[in-house]
Write a protein that holds these residues in place. Sequence first.
Motif, PDB file in Angstrom:
ATOM      1  N   MET A   1      -4.531 -10.484   9.641  1.00 44.65           N
ATOM      2  CA  MET A   1      -4.482 -10.570  10.450  1.00 44.65           C
ATOM      3  C   MET A   1      -3.125 -11.433  10.318  1.00 44.65           C
ATOM      4  SD  MET A   1      -5.899 -10.435  14.434  1.00 44.65           S
ATOM      5  CE  MET A   1      -6.825  -8.878  14.172  1.00 44.65           C
ATOM      6  N   LYS A   2      -2.034 -11.407  10.911  1.00 38.99           N
ATOM      7  CA  LYS A   2      -0.699 -12.440  11.542  1.00 38.99           C
ATOM      8  C   LYS A   2      -1.560 -12.886  12.916  1.00 38.99           C
ATOM      9  CE  LYS A   2       2.981 -10.588   7.959  1.00 38.99           C
ATOM     10  NZ  LYS A   2       3.839 -10.318   7.556  1.00 38.99           N
ATOM     11  N   THR A   3      -0.241 -14.532  12.676  1.00 42.91           N
ATOM     12  CA  THR A   3      -0.762 -14.475  13.965  1.00 42.91           C
ATOM     13  C   THR A   3       0.652 -14.513  14.365  1.00 42.91           C
ATOM     14  OG1 THR A   3      -0.296 -16.660  12.108  1.00 42.91           O
ATOM     15  CG2 THR A   3      -2.892 -16.260  13.152  1.00 42.91           C
ATOM     16  N   VAL A   4       0.803 -14.843  15.704  1.00 41.29           N
ATOM     17  CA  VAL A   4       2.292 -15.835  16.227  1.00 41.29           C
ATOM     18  C   VAL A   4       1.777 -16.629  17.281  1.00 41.29           C
ATOM     19  CG1 VAL A   4       1.937 -13.331  17.011  1.00 41.29           C
ATOM     20  CG2 VAL A   4       4.512 -14.610  17.250  1.00 41.29           C
ATOM     21  N   LEU A   5       2.544 -17.357  18.119  1.00 42.56           N
ATOM     22  CA  LEU A   5       3.050 -18.555  18.847  1.00 42.56           C
ATOM     23  C   LEU A   5       3.782 -18.109  19.830  1.00 42.56           C
ATOM     24  CD1 LEU A   5       1.776 -20.876  20.562  1.00 42.56           C
ATOM     25  CD2 LEU A   5       2.831 -22.391  19.216  1.00 42.56           C
ATOM     26  N   ILE A   6       3.957 -17.322  21.002  1.00 38.55           N
ATOM     27  CA  ILE A   6       5.089 -17.061  21.779  1.00 38.55           C
ATOM     28  C   ILE A   6       4.693 -18.297  23.168  1.00 38.55           C
ATOM     29  CG2 ILE A   6       5.989 -15.948  23.606  1.00 38.55           C
ATOM     30  CD1 ILE A   6       4.343 -13.430  21.858  1.00 38.55           C
ATOM     31  N   THR A   7       6.729 -19.264  22.884  1.00 39.27           N
ATOM     32  CA  THR A   7       5.672 -20.090  24.121  1.00 39.27           C
ATOM     33  C   THR A   7       6.295 -19.148  25.651  1.00 39.27           C
ATOM     34  OG1 THR A   7       8.214 -20.617  23.803  1.00 39.27           O
ATOM     35  CG2 THR A   7       6.597 -22.047  23.029  1.00 39.27           C
ATOM     36  N   GLY A   8       5.670 -19.971  26.551  1.00 42.47           N
ATOM     37  CA  GLY A   8       6.482 -19.358  27.679  1.00 42.47           C
ATOM     38  C   GLY A   8       6.035 -17.830  27.939  1.00 42.47           C
ATOM     39  N   ALA A   9       4.521 -17.412  27.633  1.00 42.58           N
ATOM     40  CA  ALA A   9       4.264 -15.690  27.238  1.00 42.58           C
ATOM     41  C   ALA A   9       3.261 -15.711  28.227  1.00 42.58           C
ATOM     42  CB  ALA A   9       3.466 -15.865  25.925  1.00 42.58           C
ATOM     43  N   ASN A  10       3.412 -16.575  29.727  1.00 34.26           N
ATOM     44  CA  ASN A  10       2.757 -16.123  30.181  1.00 34.26           C
ATOM     45  C   ASN A  10       2.903 -14.974  31.529  1.00 34.26           C
ATOM     46  OD1 ASN A  10       2.916 -18.799  31.434  1.00 34.26           O
ATOM     47  ND2 ASN A  10       2.981 -17.676  33.124  1.00 34.26           N
ATOM     48  N   LYS A  11       4.338 -14.757  30.928  1.00 33.46           N
ATOM     49  CA  LYS A  11       4.660 -13.890  32.230  1.00 33.46           C
ATOM     50  C   LYS A  11       6.297 -13.218  31.705  1.00 33.46           C
ATOM     51  CE  LYS A  11       7.162 -17.490  34.692  1.00 33.46           C
ATOM     52  NZ  LYS A  11       7.963 -17.833  35.994  1.00 33.46           N
ATOM     53  N   SER A  12       6.628 -12.177  32.577  1.00 33.79           N
ATOM     54  CA  SER A  12       8.330 -11.849  32.039  1.00 33.79           C
ATOM     55  C   SER A  12       7.889 -11.172  30.617  1.00 33.79           C
ATOM     56  CB  SER A  12       9.207 -12.467  32.161  1.00 33.79           C
ATOM     57  OG  SER A  12      10.252 -11.750  32.529  1.00 33.79           O
ATOM     58  N   ILE A  13       8.982 -11.334  30.393  1.00 34.07           N
ATOM     59  CA  ILE A  13       9.646 -10.939  28.246  1.00 34.07           C
ATOM     60  C   ILE A  13       8.349 -11.131  27.208  1.00 34.07           C
ATOM     61  CG2 ILE A  13      11.496 -10.984  26.891  1.00 34.07           C
ATOM     62  CD1 ILE A  13      13.676 -10.722  28.296  1.00 34.07           C
ATOM     63  N   GLY A  14       8.550 -12.610  27.860  1.00 37.21           N
ATOM     64  CA  GLY A  14       6.890 -13.421  26.583  1.00 37.21           C
ATOM     65  C   GLY A  14       5.787 -12.276  26.630  1.00 37.21           C
ATOM     66  N   PHE A  15       5.482 -11.640  28.687  1.00 37.27           N
ATOM     67  CA  PHE A  15       3.684 -11.743  27.924  1.00 37.27           C
ATOM     68  C   PHE A  15       3.935 -10.603  27.215  1.00 37.27           C
ATOM     69  CE2 PHE A  15       1.472  -8.728  30.668  1.00 37.27           C
ATOM     70  CZ  PHE A  15      -0.410  -8.968  30.148  1.00 37.27           C
ATOM     71  N   GLU A  16       5.169  -9.444  27.479  1.00 35.66           N
ATOM     72  CA  GLU A  16       5.307  -8.079  26.965  1.00 35.66           C
ATOM     73  C   GLU A  16       5.612  -8.243  25.777  1.00 35.66           C
ATOM     74  OE1 GLU A  16       6.074  -4.385  26.573  1.00 35.66           O
ATOM     75  OE2 GLU A  16       4.749  -5.575  28.803  1.00 35.66           O
ATOM     76  N   THR A  17       6.175  -8.729  24.946  1.00 35.21           N
ATOM     77  CA  THR A  17       5.846  -9.285  23.514  1.00 35.21           C
ATOM     78  C   THR A  17       5.037  -9.633  22.997  1.00 35.21           C
ATOM     79  OG1 THR A  17       8.496 -10.622  23.612  1.00 35.21           O
ATOM     80  CG2 THR A  17       7.173 -10.680  21.919  1.00 35.21           C
ATOM     81  N   ALA A  18       4.543 -10.469  23.848  1.00 34.16           N
ATOM     82  CA  ALA A  18       2.659 -10.301  23.700  1.00 34.16           C
ATOM     83  C   ALA A  18       1.715  -9.459  23.323  1.00 34.16           C
ATOM     84  CB  ALA A  18       1.968 -12.002  24.268  1.00 34.16           C
ATOM     85  N   ARG A  19       1.901  -8.332  24.674  1.00 30.89           N
ATOM     86  CA  ARG A  19       1.091  -7.071  24.554  1.00 30.89           C
ATOM     87  C   ARG A  19       2.337  -5.851  23.202  1.00 30.89           C
ATOM     88  NH1 ARG A  19       2.770  -5.145  29.678  1.00 30.89           N
ATOM     89  NH2 ARG A  19       0.624  -4.985  30.771  1.00 30.89           N
TER      90      ARG A  19
END
Length: 245
Positions: A1-19
């Motif tokens: 499984m590939k891994t990703v770190l997203i900064t500022g991801a608890n809301k908005s565009i970062g959160f949707e990117t995580a989803r």
Amino acid sequence: MKTVLITGANKSIGFETARQLLRQGYYVYLGARDLKKGEAAVQQLHAEDLTSVEPIVIDVDDIESIKTARITLGGKTGVLDVLINNAGVSGALPQGPLDTDPAVFKQVFETNYFGVISVTQVFIDLLKASDAPRIVNVTSGLGSLTLHKDPTWKYYPFKAAAYMASKAALNAYTISLAYDLRDTNFKVNSVDPGYTATDFNHHSGPGTIEDAAARLVKAAVLRADGLTGQFFSDDNAPETGISPW
């Protein structure tokens, strides 16, 4: 499984990117400055049956926080496939070049430029362990110096001196970083999510968070024949998807 770190991801565009990346089978390390906010975001994703995600405390303005996050992540995985430098600030508006306090410039650059450099340098060893590492620097269409000189450009009147300069500087860093990694499997790109309705701009943008996140995801999952060292912007260049610098 590939891994990703997203900064500022608890809301908005970062959160949707995580989803969206979770839906594509990635394991997401959801970066947030505040652990409780990160945990709340993770719980929301878990409620959607998206469980391959956990919070990572990381404040891109604080080098010690970044180093601690690297230690934490390194204890969980030896490989990071994708880094999305999403955390950013606009700074107090308006931002005229003559009446904006230099402290505002410093604050905006600390997050939007120096923060990206620090995170990238600290996590580069985990990225180099990946077979196909990707770095996505979240920029803005307002970072285009070429378009800012064009009176016919739709955003020509919006000259937020600190913010636009920080994103232009970030774009320059992307070019330099992509060049430095040109003979590797890295793909390094700046991506403009577009003028999106978020709390970042008091929900004034016409774009959706879903579409904005999809642009980041597209760069995060680039194949081996994908481009590197580019400024992707569907907003600035709807026909080609590549904005002038």
